[in-house]
Structure formats: C-alpha cells, structure tokens
Design a protein around this motif. Structure first.
Motif, PDB file in Angstrom:
ATOM      1  N   SER A   1       0.809  -1.274   0.053  1.00 22.15           N
ATOM      2  CA  SER A   1       0.100  -0.094  -0.204  1.00 22.15           C
ATOM      3  C   SER A   1       0.730   1.473   0.053  1.00 22.15           C
ATOM      4  O   SER A   1       0.332   2.369  -0.217  1.00 22.15           O
ATOM      5  N   ASN A   2       2.252   1.171   0.109  1.00 21.77           N
ATOM      6  CA  ASN A   2       2.984   2.293   0.214  1.00 21.77           C
ATOM      7  C   ASN A   2       4.413   1.949  -0.530  1.00 21.77           C
ATOM      8  O   ASN A   2       4.665   0.682  -0.577  1.00 21.77           O
ATOM      9  N   ASP A   3       5.292   2.755  -0.511  1.00 19.78           N
ATOM     10  CA  ASP A   3       6.542   2.462  -1.090  1.00 19.78           C
ATOM     11  C   ASP A   3       7.465   1.758   0.055  1.00 19.78           C
ATOM     12  O   ASP A   3       8.011   0.842  -0.581  1.00 19.78           O
ATOM     13  N   ASP A   4       7.294   2.112   1.195  1.00 20.01           N
ATOM     14  CA  ASP A   4       8.443   1.085   2.139  1.00 20.01           C
ATOM     15  C   ASP A   4       7.755  -0.273   1.906  1.00 20.01           C
ATOM     16  O   ASP A   4       8.608  -1.149   1.840  1.00 20.01           O
ATOM     17  N   GLU A   5       6.458  -0.553   1.658  1.00 20.96           N
ATOM     18  CA  GLU A   5       6.279  -1.968   1.773  1.00 20.96           C
ATOM     19  C   GLU A   5       6.498  -2.565   0.268  1.00 20.96           C
ATOM     20  O   GLU A   5       7.043  -3.841   0.186  1.00 20.96           O
ATOM     21  N   MET A   6       6.572  -1.901  -0.859  1.00 21.38           N
ATOM     22  CA  MET A   6       6.785  -2.065  -1.973  1.00 21.38           C
ATOM     23  C   MET A   6       8.630  -2.404  -2.059  1.00 21.38           C
ATOM     24  O   MET A   6       8.888  -3.621  -2.560  1.00 21.38           O
ATOM     25  N   PHE A   7       9.158  -1.744  -1.361  1.00 15.52           N
ATOM     26  CA  PHE A   7      10.614  -1.788  -1.447  1.00 15.52           C
ATOM     27  C   PHE A   7      11.071  -3.072  -0.394  1.00 15.52           C
ATOM     28  O   PHE A   7      11.926  -3.640  -0.767  1.00 15.52           O
ATOM     29  N   ASP A   8      10.382  -3.396   0.701  1.00 15.98           N
ATOM     30  CA  ASP A   8      10.673  -4.624   1.345  1.00 15.98           C
ATOM     31  C   ASP A   8      10.305  -5.696   0.515  1.00 15.98           C
ATOM     32  O   ASP A   8      11.078  -6.584   0.396  1.00 15.98           O
TER      33      ASP A   8
ATOM     34  N   GLU B   1      20.081   2.351  -4.723  1.00 17.31           N
ATOM     35  CA  GLU B   1      20.596   2.966  -3.419  1.00 17.31           C
ATOM     36  C   GLU B   1      19.897   2.423  -2.067  1.00 17.31           C
ATOM     37  O   GLU B   1      20.639   2.313  -0.913  1.00 17.31           O
ATOM     38  N   LYS B   2      18.727   2.040  -2.178  1.00 17.00           N
ATOM     39  CA  LYS B   2      17.847   1.716  -0.811  1.00 17.00           C
ATOM     40  C   LYS B   2      18.797   0.339  -0.491  1.00 17.00           C
ATOM     41  O   LYS B   2      18.544  -0.209   0.474  1.00 17.00           O
ATOM     42  N   THR B   3      19.038  -0.556  -1.562  1.00 19.79           N
ATOM     43  CA  THR B   3      19.714  -1.855  -1.184  1.00 19.79           C
ATOM     44  C   THR B   3      20.789  -1.660  -0.707  1.00 19.79           C
ATOM     45  O   THR B   3      21.381  -2.474   0.405  1.00 19.79           O
ATOM     46  N   MET B   4      21.774  -0.646  -0.958  1.00 20.76           N
ATOM     47  CA  MET B   4      22.934  -0.552  -0.577  1.00 20.76           C
ATOM     48  C   MET B   4      22.772  -0.270   1.102  1.00 20.76           C
ATOM     49  O   MET B   4      23.824  -0.687   1.923  1.00 20.76           O
ATOM     50  N   ASP B   5      21.667   0.412   1.626  1.00 17.58           N
ATOM     51  CA  ASP B   5      21.564   0.657   2.978  1.00 17.58           C
ATOM     52  C   ASP B   5      20.899  -0.685   3.754  1.00 17.58           C
ATOM     53  O   ASP B   5      20.830  -0.324   4.830  1.00 17.58           O
ATOM     54  N   ARG B   6      20.825  -1.544   2.954  1.00 21.92           N
ATOM     55  CA  ARG B   6      19.912  -2.715   3.833  1.00 21.92           C
ATOM     56  C   ARG B   6      21.111  -4.008   3.609  1.00 21.92           C
ATOM     57  O   ARG B   6      22.275  -3.902   3.515  1.00 21.92           O
TER      58      ARG B   6
ATOM     59  N   PHE C   1      22.150  -8.216   3.318  1.00 19.22           N
ATOM     60  CA  PHE C   1      21.801  -9.636   2.706  1.00 19.22           C
ATOM     61  C   PHE C   1      22.205 -10.621   3.683  1.00 19.22           C
ATOM     62  O   PHE C   1      23.620 -10.482   4.092  1.00 19.22           O
ATOM     63  N   ALA C   2      21.578 -11.530   4.118  1.00 19.11           N
ATOM     64  CA  ALA C   2      21.974 -12.736   5.216  1.00 19.11           C
ATOM     65  C   ALA C   2      22.637 -12.066   6.452  1.00 19.11           C
ATOM     66  O   ALA C   2      23.583 -12.583   6.928  1.00 19.11           O
ATOM     67  N   GLY C   3      22.198 -10.856   6.853  1.00 22.68           N
ATOM     68  CA  GLY C   3      22.574 -10.298   8.106  1.00 22.68           C
ATOM     69  C   GLY C   3      23.849  -9.426   7.856  1.00 22.68           C
ATOM     70  O   GLY C   3      24.281  -8.866   8.814  1.00 22.68           O
ATOM     71  N   GLN C   4      24.400  -9.377   6.744  1.00 22.33           N
ATOM     72  CA  GLN C   4      25.564  -8.472   6.272  1.00 22.33           C
ATOM     73  C   GLN C   4      25.174  -7.249   5.613  1.00 22.33           C
ATOM     74  O   GLN C   4      24.160  -7.211   4.840  1.00 22.33           O
ATOM     75  N   PRO C   5      25.994  -6.091   5.629  1.00 20.49           N
ATOM     76  CA  PRO C   5      25.782  -5.152   4.859  1.00 20.49           C
ATOM     77  C   PRO C   5      25.746  -5.449   3.366  1.00 20.49           C
ATOM     78  O   PRO C   5      26.428  -6.466   2.855  1.00 20.49           O
ATOM     79  N   ALA C   6      24.780  -5.137   2.468  1.00 20.47           N
ATOM     80  CA  ALA C   6      24.668  -5.800   1.207  1.00 20.47           C
ATOM     81  C   ALA C   6      26.036  -5.546   0.241  1.00 20.47           C
ATOM     82  O   ALA C   6      26.100  -6.694  -0.047  1.00 20.47           O
ATOM     83  N   ALA C   7      26.630  -4.639   0.362  1.00 18.53           N
ATOM     84  CA  ALA C   7      27.893  -4.618  -0.617  1.00 18.53           C
ATOM     85  C   ALA C   7      28.957  -5.629   0.125  1.00 18.53           C
ATOM     86  O   ALA C   7      29.640  -6.363  -0.628  1.00 18.53           O
ATOM     87  N   ASP C   8      29.168  -5.589   1.451  1.00 25.98           N
ATOM     88  CA  ASP C   8      30.030  -6.608   1.931  1.00 25.98           C
ATOM     89  C   ASP C   8      29.630  -7.991   2.021  1.00 25.98           C
ATOM     90  O   ASP C   8      30.610  -8.745   1.643  1.00 25.98           O
ATOM     91  N   TYR C   9      28.426  -8.006   1.848  1.00 22.31           N
ATOM     92  CA  TYR C   9      28.092  -9.570   1.601  1.00 22.31           C
ATOM     93  C   TYR C   9      28.550 -10.153   0.058  1.00 22.31           C
ATOM     94  O   TYR C   9      29.008 -11.007  -0.131  1.00 22.31           O
TER      95      TYR C   9
END
Length: 295
Positions: A41-48, A75-80, A82-90
């Motif tokens: 119903s909003n962008d936050d849910e869509m990006f999740d 950009e929003k993925t960079m701030d999240r 993957f498997a508990g690690q910062p995305a780029a580090d993972y």
C-alpha cells in the motif's frame, strides 16, 4: 585491493547482474515475480518486497562468482543487508562479487531525441556513502530515442561530466547511454553515439578506468573500438527489452561484450516457486547468460 578488483572486472569471465530496479520500475519487476500491486500500500512495503526478491537471488547457491562478476544495486539496497551482512560486504566478502551502485535519479522528459538524466544534486554525498559501504563502482542511465546528433552529443556530455565526478571520488563509473531498441534509426544512432564517445575518450583523461553499458548493437562487434580503448575497463550490454533467449543470441555474436541484464536475468522467477525450483531456474538463466558473455 583495488587492483584485485580492477583485474577481476577487466579480465574475469562472467557478467554483471543488474538488480537495481528503482521506484518507477519496481512494480513491473514485482508483477513479473508474481506480486500484484494489492500486496503493498506504500513505497516502504513495495521496497521491502523487492528487497526480499533480491535477497533470495543473491543468497541463492546459483548466484556465484563462477559466473557473475558484479551486481548493480539500488540505493536503498546499499543501505540494507543480505543474510545479515551489509549488502555490498555480503557480495564481495562472502560471494566475491563486485558491488556497483545505481546513482542516477531517473530520466528527464524527452528533448532532441534523447532523455537525459535528471539532476543528481546529492551526488557527492551519495559517492561518499558508497565508498564507506565498500562499493566498487557506479552506474547511470540515459536514453537515446533517435539519431539526433545534437541530442546524442548532449547525452554523452552529461554522461562524461558525471563520470568525471565519480572517478574523482575514487569509484569506477559505468556510463550507460542506452539506445532504444525500437528506435527506427537505431543503427544510425549507434554510429553517432560511438563517434561522440570516441572523440571524448581522445581528449579526456581519467585517473581510473571507466566502463560503458550499451544496447546490443545492430551490427555485430560494432563496439569493438570501444572495448579495445585503453581507458575502458569493460563494455557491457543491457537486454533492452529483448527476451532472454533473443538477448543471449544477439550478445553471443558480439565478441568480448558481456551482459549486464536485469529483467532478462530474472525472467521466469516467481515468488511461489519452491527454493529448489527457484534455484534451478536461476541457475539455468545464469548459465545461459554466462555462455553468451564469454564469446
């Protein structure tokens, strides 16, 4: 460390996975994945939801450095994570896949046969964040709609101006002046575009190598002079609206041009698949794109 990454990107066998759908393209990507708009119903849910899709892809056992050189992140993925690690580090520490960040803010309205990028007012801040997040390089997209020499020149000028800013910040820029595959004068557009790029490369010196992301050309191996240029680390191709099979077939005819596919990579993947089904479908997609990229 940078030299290792440059060598990996410059001479490694494989392709780039583009996982950088932004706000405008995310609804379509989710729909193809089997998630309708009534699920959010909003962008936050869509990006999740789209992040869950991306995390399922990059953590899959099929998603490995054996076939994939790099992954482009939103950009929003960079701030999240993957498997508990910062995305780029993972991506780099766990998978040995180079992380690349999409930095453009979308397209301006058409003018002179092109769509330039919208202003990137916070680019310096974004590049600083990217460096802290251990991002290797960046990607920015503009579009050529027709063989308008003035418009294409302005497109290339804008791409090089941002590339200068990105290179000066210590990141590897990927310039993406996409040519619409449906343009009636696509081949002529390619000729004008390549001439503009080569003219710029003859006069502009960068401290770090740069990269290009192009539409698969009408004439096979048309971009060979760009691939051979000493300032260019790698030239990659988008699928541009072709089906995966057609994009793979066209790409395979262009030697040393490698894929940077988004929609074609995820074609056929759905949320409802079991992990076994999902991993098998992703492995088949990756294998086909890889084979087309190593010709």
């Amino acid at each position: 460390m940078l030299s290792t990454k440059l060598e990996r990107m410059g001479s490694g066998a494989g392709f780039i996975a583009a996982l950088d759908q932004s706000g405008g393209s995310t609804p379509r990507a989710l729909k193809l994945y089997g998630i309708e708009e009534d699920r959010y119903s909003n962008d936050d849910e869509m990006f999740d939801l789209v992040h869950a899709m991306r995390e399922r892809i990059v953590t899959s056992p099929a998603f490995t450095s054996e076939h994939i050189l790099a992954a482009i992140l939103f950009e929003k993925t960079m701030d999240r994570t993957f498997a508990g690690q910062p995305a780029a580090d993972y991506l780099w520490d766990t998978k040995k896949i180079l992380p690349i960040l999409k930095v453009d803010k979308g397209l301006a309205d058409p003018a002179n046969g092109v769509r330039l990028m919208k202003p990137i007012g916070d680019l310096d801040d974004l590049l600083e964040r990217a460096k802290k997040a251990h991002i290797f390089g960046t990607k920015m997209r503009s579009v050529v709609l027709s063989a308008n020499a003035e418009g294409i020149a302005s497109n290339v000028e804008q791409q090089f101006a941002f590339a200068r800013q990105i290179s000066d910040a210590g990141l590897i820029p990927i310039l993406e002046p996409e040519i619409d595959i449906k343009a009636p004068d696509k081949e002529e557009s390619e000729q004008i575009l390549l001439a503009e790029i080569m003219e710029r490369l003859a006069t502009e010196i960068f401290d770090l190598p740069i990269m290009f992301k192009v539409s698969i050309p009408t004439v096979d191996n048309f971009y060979a002079p760009l691939i051979d240029h000493p300032s260019v680390l790698r030239v990659v191709a988008l699928s541009g609206g072709y089906s995966r099979d057609e994009a793979d077939e066209r790409l395979a005819r262009n030697h040393r041009l490698i894929a940077s596919f988004s929609r074609a990579l995820t074609e056929g993947l759905t949320e409802s698949m079991t992990d076994e089904e999902f991993n098998a479908a992703l492995a088949a997609s990756i294998d086909a794109i890889y084979k087309a990229s190593i010709t």
